[in-house]
Design a protein around this motif. Sequence first.
Motif, PDB file in Angstrom:
ATOM      1  N   ALA A   1       0.867  -1.182   0.000  1.00  0.00           N
ATOM      2  CA  ALA A   1       0.000   0.000   0.000  1.00  0.00           C
ATOM      3  C   ALA A   1       0.897   1.222   0.000  1.00  0.00           C
ATOM      4  O   ALA A   1       1.876   1.284   0.749  1.00  0.00           O
ATOM      5  CB  ALA A   1      -0.882   0.010   1.245  1.00  0.00           C
ATOM      6  N   THR A   2       0.581   2.179  -0.887  1.00  0.00           N
ATOM      7  CA  THR A   2       1.349   3.429  -0.867  1.00  0.00           C
ATOM      8  C   THR A   2       0.389   4.608  -0.915  1.00  0.00           C
ATOM      9  O   THR A   2      -0.756   4.478  -1.351  1.00  0.00           O
ATOM     10  CB  THR A   2       2.311   3.560  -2.074  1.00  0.00           C
ATOM     11  OG1 THR A   2       1.533   3.751  -3.263  1.00  0.00           O
ATOM     12  CG2 THR A   2       3.215   2.354  -2.231  1.00  0.00           C
ATOM     13  N   ALA A   3       0.862   5.741  -0.466  1.00  0.00           N
ATOM     14  CA  ALA A   3       0.094   6.982  -0.571  1.00  0.00           C
ATOM     15  C   ALA A   3       1.070   8.135  -0.707  1.00  0.00           C
ATOM     16  O   ALA A   3       2.271   7.971  -0.457  1.00  0.00           O
ATOM     17  CB  ALA A   3      -0.789   7.181   0.650  1.00  0.00           C
ATOM     18  N   PHE A   4       0.546   9.282  -1.082  1.00  0.00           N
ATOM     19  CA  PHE A   4       1.352  10.499  -1.228  1.00  0.00           C
ATOM     20  C   PHE A   4       2.541  10.241  -2.158  1.00  0.00           C
ATOM     21  O   PHE A   4       3.709  10.465  -1.794  1.00  0.00           O
ATOM     22  CB  PHE A   4       1.796  11.028   0.153  1.00  0.00           C
ATOM     23  CG  PHE A   4       0.673  11.012   1.164  1.00  0.00           C
ATOM     24  CD1 PHE A   4      -0.482  11.749   0.930  1.00  0.00           C
ATOM     25  CD2 PHE A   4       0.737  10.238   2.324  1.00  0.00           C
ATOM     26  CE1 PHE A   4      -1.542  11.730   1.836  1.00  0.00           C
ATOM     27  CE2 PHE A   4      -0.309  10.212   3.229  1.00  0.00           C
ATOM     28  CZ  PHE A   4      -1.456  10.958   2.987  1.00  0.00           C
ATOM     29  N   ASP A   5       2.208   9.720  -3.373  1.00  0.00           N
ATOM     30  CA  ASP A   5       3.199   9.426  -4.397  1.00  0.00           C
ATOM     31  C   ASP A   5       4.303   8.511  -3.876  1.00  0.00           C
ATOM     32  O   ASP A   5       5.473   8.684  -4.202  1.00  0.00           O
ATOM     33  CB  ASP A   5       3.788  10.730  -4.983  1.00  0.00           C
ATOM     34  CG  ASP A   5       2.714  11.566  -5.654  1.00  0.00           C
ATOM     35  OD1 ASP A   5       1.871  10.977  -6.349  1.00  0.00           O
ATOM     36  OD2 ASP A   5       2.708  12.794  -5.456  1.00  0.00           O
ATOM     37  N   GLY A   6       3.895   7.550  -3.094  1.00  0.00           N
ATOM     38  CA  GLY A   6       4.824   6.520  -2.645  1.00  0.00           C
ATOM     39  C   GLY A   6       5.614   6.876  -1.393  1.00  0.00           C
ATOM     40  O   GLY A   6       6.418   6.070  -0.910  1.00  0.00           O
ATOM     41  N   LYS A   7       5.400   8.090  -0.848  1.00  0.00           N
ATOM     42  CA  LYS A   7       6.181   8.504   0.330  1.00  0.00           C
ATOM     43  C   LYS A   7       5.787   7.683   1.556  1.00  0.00           C
ATOM     44  O   LYS A   7       6.601   7.424   2.436  1.00  0.00           O
ATOM     45  CB  LYS A   7       6.011  10.006   0.593  1.00  0.00           C
ATOM     46  CG  LYS A   7       6.792  10.860  -0.398  1.00  0.00           C
ATOM     47  CD  LYS A   7       6.597  12.352  -0.160  1.00  0.00           C
ATOM     48  CE  LYS A   7       6.778  13.134  -1.437  1.00  0.00           C
ATOM     49  NZ  LYS A   7       5.561  13.336  -2.228  1.00  0.00           N
TER      50      LYS A   7
END
Length: 234
Positions: free
Chosen positions: A30-36
Amino acid sequence: MEKVLYEGKSKLVCAALDEQNCIIRYKDTATAFDGKKKEELHGKGALNAAISNFIYRYLEDNGVKTHFIKALDETSVLVKRAEIIMVEVIVRNVAAGSFSRKYGVPEGYWLKNAAVEFSLKSDELGDPMINATQITALGIASKAELEELVQTALKINKLLVELFMKAGIKLIDFKLEFGRSGDGIILCDEISPDSCRLWEDGTDKKLDKDRFRQELGGVTEGYADVLRRLKSVG
Ligand code: TMP
Ligand code: ASP
């Protein structure tokens, strides 16, 4: 060794025996904020594959052309190969997320009509919003293609609002990706709680990736609830 054509944040795209097709393998990442923000959530890949496959079958049954061919196993799906159009098409029924922040509208405000927006598919640039004349100016898609994307996105919205309503879920917003294939423009990628906002009808409990983005906990439990509810519709 299987040939990996492309590795995305939550999926692998691999070569299939037939060159006209490819295999999507869902990951648990799971990623969010462009992978950050990044985490492994055990079982998420299988849940997203099952939910997305269910939705693509439903859309095909209702006249929407998609890349879906068949599920291969719990996390793998055979799809038609297509040249991805490098814009994300976002449809919103209710204000939330970046729309609420950008335009100062409270989350949960029902929009007077479905709002469609585009963003450039580029993690590097943070998927910036882009308008129709900018897309044609850059040669990313033609005017006729964009018109088809908008009409198809609105048709999908109508079908999905109906489906999720029967499942006791409000479809707040979602993101689509399309590709060019031998059959014309087809719906690609996935439709899952990673790419939609889904609120339980009555309580507005979030059942989607906002649980991960906002650290609300119970991420895969929310996804499992979405799958259970869709299956109960038939
Ligand atoms: P936003 O409110 O953050 O712009 O998101 C709108 C919808 O698009 C929401 O359902 C989540 C989905 N989405 C993606 O699928 N991928 C993305 O990279 C982003 C930013 C949003
Ligand atoms: N999918 C994007 C990422 O992984 C953003 C998001 O969904 O919030 O960074």
